[in-house]
Design a protein around this motif. Structure first.
Motif, PDB file in Angstrom:
ATOM      1  N   LEU A   1       0.910  -1.179  -0.041  1.00 23.51           N
ATOM      2  CA  LEU A   1       0.064  -0.101  -0.114  1.00 23.51           C
ATOM      3  C   LEU A   1       0.857   1.177   0.129  1.00 23.51           C
ATOM      4  O   LEU A   1       0.662   2.275  -0.727  1.00 23.51           O
ATOM      5  CB  LEU A   1      -1.010   0.044   1.249  1.00 23.51           C
TER       6      LEU A   1
ATOM      7  N   LEU B   1      -1.479  13.456   5.270  1.00 28.67           N
ATOM      8  CA  LEU B   1      -0.622  12.314   5.566  1.00 28.67           C
ATOM      9  C   LEU B   1       0.273  12.194   6.764  1.00 28.67           C
ATOM     10  O   LEU B   1       0.080  11.631   7.713  1.00 28.67           O
ATOM     11  CB  LEU B   1      -0.025  11.371   4.439  1.00 28.67           C
TER      12      LEU B   1
ATOM     13  N   VAL C   1      -2.103  13.187  10.144  1.00 32.02           N
ATOM     14  CA  VAL C   1      -2.909  11.986  10.536  1.00 32.02           C
ATOM     15  C   VAL C   1      -2.189  10.825  11.023  1.00 32.02           C
ATOM     16  O   VAL C   1      -2.522  10.291  12.027  1.00 32.02           O
ATOM     17  CB  VAL C   1      -3.747  11.246   9.299  1.00 32.02           C
ATOM     18  N   GLN C   2      -0.851  10.572  10.545  1.00 29.91           N
ATOM     19  CA  GLN C   2      -0.094   9.538  11.257  1.00 29.91           C
ATOM     20  C   GLN C   2       0.292   9.915  12.474  1.00 29.91           C
ATOM     21  O   GLN C   2       0.900   8.805  13.107  1.00 29.91           O
ATOM     22  CB  GLN C   2       1.000   8.997  10.101  1.00 29.91           C
TER      23      GLN C   2
ATOM     24  N   PRO D   1      -1.728   8.802  17.289  1.00 28.48           N
ATOM     25  CA  PRO D   1      -1.388   7.228  17.758  1.00 28.48           C
ATOM     26  C   PRO D   1      -2.552   6.681  17.578  1.00 28.48           C
ATOM     27  O   PRO D   1      -3.736   7.002  18.202  1.00 28.48           O
ATOM     28  CB  PRO D   1      -0.953   7.221  19.196  1.00 28.48           C
ATOM     29  N   GLN D   2      -3.010   5.530  16.815  1.00 25.31           N
ATOM     30  CA  GLN D   2      -4.164   4.827  16.368  1.00 25.31           C
ATOM     31  C   GLN D   2      -4.792   4.551  17.949  1.00 25.31           C
ATOM     32  O   GLN D   2      -5.984   4.570  17.747  1.00 25.31           O
ATOM     33  CB  GLN D   2      -3.963   3.825  15.641  1.00 25.31           C
ATOM     34  N   PHE D   3      -3.802   3.956  18.821  1.00 25.19           N
ATOM     35  CA  PHE D   3      -4.721   3.385  20.084  1.00 25.19           C
ATOM     36  C   PHE D   3      -5.325   4.518  20.800  1.00 25.19           C
ATOM     37  O   PHE D   3      -5.807   4.313  21.871  1.00 25.19           O
ATOM     38  CB  PHE D   3      -3.427   2.404  20.601  1.00 25.19           C
TER      39      PHE D   3
ATOM     40  N   LEU E   1      -6.813  -5.586   9.593  1.00 24.43           N
ATOM     41  CA  LEU E   1      -7.181  -4.409   8.847  1.00 24.43           C
ATOM     42  C   LEU E   1      -7.001  -3.295   9.393  1.00 24.43           C
ATOM     43  O   LEU E   1      -6.448  -2.339   8.920  1.00 24.43           O
ATOM     44  CB  LEU E   1      -8.779  -4.746   8.665  1.00 24.43           C
ATOM     45  N   LEU E   2      -7.067  -3.346  10.823  1.00 25.46           N
ATOM     46  CA  LEU E   2      -6.797  -2.432  11.856  1.00 25.46           C
ATOM     47  C   LEU E   2      -5.047  -1.854  11.615  1.00 25.46           C
ATOM     48  O   LEU E   2      -5.179  -0.526  11.646  1.00 25.46           O
ATOM     49  CB  LEU E   2      -7.261  -2.583  13.136  1.00 25.46           C
TER      50      LEU E   2
ATOM     51  N   LEU F   1      -3.496  -2.091   9.067  1.00 26.92           N
ATOM     52  CA  LEU F   1      -3.085  -1.408   7.744  1.00 26.92           C
ATOM     53  C   LEU F   1      -3.844  -0.092   7.772  1.00 26.92           C
ATOM     54  O   LEU F   1      -3.541   0.756   6.757  1.00 26.92           O
ATOM     55  CB  LEU F   1      -4.136  -2.285   6.825  1.00 26.92           C
ATOM     56  N   GLY F   2      -4.590   0.381   8.888  1.00 23.14           N
ATOM     57  CA  GLY F   2      -5.164   1.874   8.688  1.00 23.14           C
ATOM     58  C   GLY F   2      -3.868   2.634   8.896  1.00 23.14           C
ATOM     59  O   GLY F   2      -4.030   3.660   8.536  1.00 23.14           O
ATOM     60  N   GLY F   3      -2.838   2.310   9.553  1.00 23.03           N
ATOM     61  CA  GLY F   3      -1.648   3.079   9.773  1.00 23.03           C
ATOM     62  C   GLY F   3      -0.761   2.964   8.711  1.00 23.03           C
ATOM     63  O   GLY F   3       0.284   3.770   8.545  1.00 23.03           O
TER      64      GLY F   3
ATOM     65  N   LEU G   1      -0.412   3.842   5.564  1.00 21.65           N
ATOM     66  CA  LEU G   1       0.063   4.966   4.742  1.00 21.65           C
ATOM     67  C   LEU G   1       1.112   5.955   5.689  1.00 21.65           C
ATOM     68  O   LEU G   1       1.340   6.881   4.945  1.00 21.65           O
ATOM     69  CB  LEU G   1      -1.092   5.712   4.182  1.00 21.65           C
TER      70      LEU G   1
ATOM     71  N   PRO H   1      -6.210   2.656  -2.741  1.00 22.33           N
ATOM     72  CA  PRO H   1      -5.920   1.499  -1.691  1.00 22.33           C
ATOM     73  C   PRO H   1      -5.698   1.991  -0.284  1.00 22.33           C
ATOM     74  O   PRO H   1      -6.416   1.463   0.574  1.00 22.33           O
ATOM     75  CB  PRO H   1      -5.114   0.384  -2.328  1.00 22.33           C
ATOM     76  N   GLY H   2      -4.676   2.604  -0.316  1.00 22.51           N
ATOM     77  CA  GLY H   2      -4.185   2.954   1.025  1.00 22.51           C
ATOM     78  C   GLY H   2      -4.998   3.787   1.724  1.00 22.51           C
ATOM     79  O   GLY H   2      -5.167   3.877   2.878  1.00 22.51           O
TER      80      GLY H   2
ATOM     81  N   PHE I   1      -8.054   2.337   3.660  1.00 24.60           N
ATOM     82  CA  PHE I   1      -7.442   1.781   4.910  1.00 24.60           C
ATOM     83  C   PHE I   1      -7.339   2.914   5.878  1.00 24.60           C
ATOM     84  O   PHE I   1      -7.927   2.796   7.024  1.00 24.60           O
ATOM     85  CB  PHE I   1      -6.384   1.068   4.929  1.00 24.60           C
ATOM     86  N   LEU I   2      -6.895   3.890   5.519  1.00 23.17           N
ATOM     87  CA  LEU I   2      -6.394   5.201   6.302  1.00 23.17           C
ATOM     88  C   LEU I   2      -7.781   5.924   6.741  1.00 23.17           C
ATOM     89  O   LEU I   2      -7.942   6.242   7.718  1.00 23.17           O
ATOM     90  CB  LEU I   2      -5.548   6.147   5.542  1.00 23.17           C
TER      91      LEU I   2
ATOM     92  N   PHE J   1      -9.849   3.214   9.151  1.00 22.15           N
ATOM     93  CA  PHE J   1      -9.244   2.697  10.367  1.00 22.15           C
ATOM     94  C   PHE J   1      -8.561   3.707  11.384  1.00 22.15           C
ATOM     95  O   PHE J   1      -8.169   3.370  12.232  1.00 22.15           O
ATOM     96  CB  PHE J   1      -8.756   1.493  10.141  1.00 22.15           C
ATOM     97  N   GLN J   2      -8.455   4.949  10.472  1.00 19.00           N
ATOM     98  CA  GLN J   2      -7.375   5.790  11.137  1.00 19.00           C
ATOM     99  C   GLN J   2      -8.243   7.064  11.256  1.00 19.00           C
ATOM    100  O   GLN J   2      -8.361   7.517  12.375  1.00 19.00           O
ATOM    101  CB  GLN J   2      -6.133   6.058  10.639  1.00 19.00           C
TER     102      GLN J   2
ATOM    103  N   ILE K   1     -10.591   8.678  14.475  1.00 20.57           N
ATOM    104  CA  ILE K   1     -10.072  10.160  15.159  1.00 20.57           C
ATOM    105  C   ILE K   1     -10.989  10.816  15.035  1.00 20.57           C
ATOM    106  O   ILE K   1     -11.350  11.789  16.158  1.00 20.57           O
ATOM    107  CB  ILE K   1      -8.884  10.638  14.217  1.00 20.57           C
TER     108      ILE K   1
ATOM    109  N   ASN L   1       4.593   9.541  22.992  1.00 17.16           N
ATOM    110  CA  ASN L   1       3.488   8.595  23.158  1.00 17.16           C
ATOM    111  C   ASN L   1       3.630   7.173  23.461  1.00 17.16           C
ATOM    112  O   ASN L   1       3.265   6.404  22.962  1.00 17.16           O
ATOM    113  CB  ASN L   1       2.641   8.708  21.927  1.00 17.16           C
TER     114      ASN L   1
ATOM    115  N   PHE M   1      -2.818  14.945  20.510  1.00 18.60           N
ATOM    116  CA  PHE M   1      -2.513  14.994  18.998  1.00 18.60           C
ATOM    117  C   PHE M   1      -2.055  16.495  18.820  1.00 18.60           C
ATOM    118  O   PHE M   1      -1.278  16.756  18.052  1.00 18.60           O
ATOM    119  CB  PHE M   1      -4.021  14.660  18.546  1.00 18.60           C
TER     120      PHE M   1
END
Lengths: 284, 498
Positions: free
Chosen positions: A87, A110, A113-114, A117-119, A149-150, A152-154, A156, B57-58, B61-62, B65-66, B70, B422, B476
């Motif tokens: 990806l 990008l 967003v990254q 932290p997802q958690f 899948l989760l 993979l959310g991160g 990118l 594709p990426g 997912f972003l 799931f991200q 948020i 973090n 954040f």
């Protein structure tokens, strides 16, 4: 002799001190793993005996299905890092080679967003997956697919940055020449770009693999079933509460076995890792 | 060829994901699914939109799931979501009424057998006087002919129902105590796992005054829409509330509530120290070793390198737990080796020192790796020329090598700072935020904002998801701000503009 020491000898001394610092916890884990008593209180820095009891207990245990955890972890880490690699290299190719509207905004978004932290969003994730578990049990709690899948959310995030930096250093003349020869964008990507970015693929794949293997908090919320746990979640439970002292030998043995795949990949890719990490970061 | 593959993937998604949505009547979700698959199909079948083909594709997912979590977190930050405020007002009223059910003297008493029908919990109720079995669900009572009653008075067998064993029933305890079965003269509630009684709700909701009244005492709680509680005239509220929008209250609480803001600033300061110290110590040690090894006459560099990288290749979560036990006061390796009796993780200063040391151990191999790579990228002619010009080794390093290194490594240092800011695992798996002062068990000496937030949301006390989400938003914003400023300074932006 003194001249040698002035130039080289002291370097050995300094490095040996740091090596001792780097290795002593590992030596402790090794001694604890082969310690026949298998408790924390009886573990010393240097081995006090030698037996493989802890390893045998580990694989024979019914309470702690270690082999199963190991399989889960390696499976999730391998497939998630492979998919995230694909990806992010696709995205890095677009960001590095193509000029389109919204590119700058895309790159900055990008980056932003990254950083979240997802958690931190674990509450939201928990609520979302409660619903998913009802609708699609295969992708719900206690399974590997939803967790993957989760992760993979991160995908990118940082990887794309690292790869874009690397791709920028590959001369554009290469793909221009290919285009003149009639290659399509897909052919340029698969046949020309991908083989050239192997070092950075190795590095990012490695980083993704390590971080997925160590991921604890999301997996801890996601996987409750003993059979579905990953190493991080399962091994944490192994020395939680009452088992802390008694299971330490087994825990140390498990730590050593967990390190094997990572160390193996590491030694194999060592050459790539050094040049890949830095060339991704170096900006001229 | 590729067209067939695209169509195959699109139809597979529709076939797999569609039916459950249709079955549950989730029409909005179904519409979104249809539009997304349609767009994917169109995108890959058309010859245009080439960049999108690589980015979509990426991005999917972003987004799912991200970004979506948020956004969800940010909206949660404006609510009072948490324990006591989980559902809507209807659910709160139902819970208040059913919790207040008390047995009316002389009302029927039942033998209870929890059972499942089609995965749903039902009560099999045996009337203790006439030995007749009835099925109780949330919809009411129906007679159940053909059930066999065992010696104990519990139902032993009932056609079409799966009877729960005692351990199974105990596992579903909360579900069993929550189920209320409407009966002719009141409500049937479980009393433990094997008995049930018929009683009447003491607290009842009256829509006319939007309030809850206690039948026995006559006390009255009026709904307060801004707080999501039923409040009595003296200001006290019922435990059960509902979720409401509280605006900026959570954010204001972080900044103004003295019990919170005092901690918040303290935790924030330590958080900065921890992140900076972790990056600085591991960078200095990693670079130091890399420089030491970087000499043409140095032998054995390969074996040194492998030994130095080993900590990085060990599973970090496990090594954190090992370090925790090495710092143990009574049977820890460190006290044992040094002949000390220090309560390392029990004193604020030593605990802070310990977690930074552990993080140094975990972090310096990575810094060593990247510093080695960056050093090799600096042409030797540059440092040699400086030497010929009469510069000392220290001077050459400061004026030539270090600036070049920093250009290459500063993005990685920033990322490392953001990561350590973090670094949940580093604290949670070693000290769990402790040691905690005796007078306030809320915030420990090594707590990072993130471990503090996690305890607020999932901790032992009551869960405060809304408040925890507000702190997440603060974290954040801060990390994003710091990173944006530093990236700008390192001219990383130029790559974006190019």
């Amino acid at each position: 002799m003194t001249r040698w020491f002035k130039q080289v000898g002291w370097r050995h001394l300094v490095v040996l001190v740091v090596v001792a610092f780097a290795l002593f916890p590992i030596l402790f884990v090794f001694s604890a793993a082969i310690n026949p008593l298998g408790t924390l209180t009886s573990s010393q820095l240097l081995p006090t005996g030698a037996s493989l009891d802890n390893f045998a207990n580990l694989f024979g245990s019914v309470t702690y299905p270690f082999a199963r955890w190991f399989f889960n972890s390696v499976f999730i880490a391998l497939s998630a890092s492979f998919a995230s690699l694909l990806l992010s290299v696709l995205a890095a190719y677009a960001f590095s080679r193509m000029r389109f509207r919204g590119r700058r905004v895309g790159v900055l978004t990008l980056l932003l967003v990254q950083m979240f932290p997802q958690f931190l969003a674990i509450v939201a994730i928990f609520i979302i997956f409660t619903k998913v578990t009802e609708l699609y049990p295969a992708f719900g709690f206690n399974g590997v697919w939803g967790l993957m899948l989760l992760y993979l959310g991160g995908a990118l995030g940082g990887n794309t940055w690292l790869m874009k930096g690397f791709l920028d250093t590959i001369p554009k003349e290469l793909d221009e020449a290919a285009r003149v020869d009639g290659a399509t964008h897909a052919q340029i990507f698969w046949r020309i770009i991908l083989p050239l970015v192997t070092p950075i693929l190795a590095v990012t794949g490695m980083l993704a693999f390590i971080s997925t293997m160590s991921e604890f908090i999301i997996a801890n919320v996601f996987l409750r079933d003993p059979e579905s746990k990953t190493l991080a979640v399962g091994m944490f439970g192994m020395i939680a509460g009452d088992g802390r002292n008694a299971n330490f030998g087994m825990f140390a043995a498990a730590t050593l076995i967990t390190a094997v795949p990572t160390v193996g990949v590491f030694l194999w890719l060592q050459k790539y890792i050094v040049c890949g990490l830095t060339s991704g970061a170096v900006k001229s | 060829m590729s067209r067939i593959a695209v169509l195959g993937v699109v139809s597979a998604i529709l076939l797999y994901a569609g039916p459950p949505l249709i079955a549950t009547g989730a029409w909005v979700a179904l519409a979104v699914l249809g539009v997304v698959t349609g767009v994917i199909g169109y995108l890959y079948l058309s010859r245009r939109f080439i960049p999108a083909k690589y980015l979509v594709p990426g991005t999917i997912f972003l987004l799912v799931f991200q970004v979506f979590p948020i956004v969800y977190t940010m909206t949660t930050a404006f609510t009072n979501f948490g324990d006591g405020h989980r559902g809507d007002k209807q659910a709160a009223i139902a819970a208040i009424e059913s919790d207040s059910v008390r047995q009316v003297p002389g009302s029927p008493d039942y033998g209870l057998t929890p059972a499942l029908k089609g995965g749903k919990l039902v009560f099999l109720l045996t009337d203790t006087k006439i030995k007749q079995v009835q099925v109780g669900t949330a919809d009411g009572l129906t007679p159940l002919p053909g059930a066999k009653i065992g010696i104990s008075g519990k139902v032993a067998q009932a056609p079409g129902y799966t009877i729960l064993t005692t351990p199974q029933a105990a596992e579903r305890g909360p579900e069993i105590s929550a189920l209320s079965v409407p009966a002719p003269n009141g409500t049937i509630k479980a009393n433990g796992l094997s008995r049930a009684f018929e009683g009447r709700a003491q607290k009842t909701y009256d829509a006319a005054c939007d309030c809850v009244t206690d039948a026995e005492t006559g006390r009255r709680w009026v709904a307060d829409g801004s707080r999501g509680f039923f409040v009595d005239p003296s200001g006290r509220h019922l435990i059960q509330g509902w979720q409401v929008d509280v605006g900026f209250a959570n954010f204001a609480r972080v900044l103004t509530d003295p019990a919170i803001s005092g901690y918040f600033l303290g935790v924030f300061a330590w958080n900065m120290v921890f992140a900076l110290a972790s990056v600085a110590t591991s960078f200095v040690l990693g670079l130091g070793v890399a420089l030491t090894l970087h000499h043409p006459r140095m032998r054995g560099t390969r074996i040194y390198r492998v030994a130095l990288i080993l900590p990085y290749a060990m599973p970090a979560f496990a090594m954190l737990l090992v370090w925790r036990d090495m710092f143990n006061r009574d049977f820890g390796l460190i006290n044992h080796m040094l002949g000390l009796n220090l309560d390392w993780l029990g004193e604020p200063t030593t605990a802070r020192f310990a977690v930074i040391l552990v993080n140094l151990w975990l972090g310096f191999p990575y810094m060593f790796l990247v510093a080695t790579g960056a050093l090799q990228a600096i042409p030797r002619e540059l440092t040699e020329a400086a030497g010929i010009d009469g510069a000392s080794m220290v001077c050459t390093f400061r004026k030539v090598t270090l600036p070049l290194l920093l250009v290459a490594l500063s993005p990685l240092l920033i990322c490392s700072f953001a990561f350590n800011f973090n670094n949940f695992n580093a604290i949670q798996l070693t000290t769990q935020g402790g040691p905690f002062p005796a007078d306030s068990p809320q915030v420990g000496a090594t707590d990072l904002l993130i471990t503090y937030t996690f305890r607020l949301a999932f901790g032992t006390g009551s869960a405060q998801f809304g408040f925890a989400a507000a702190i997440s938003v603060f974290i954040f914003a801060f990390v994003a701000l710091v990173s944006a400023i530093t990236f700008r300074q390192t001219h990383r932006q130029e790559e974006v503009h190019a």
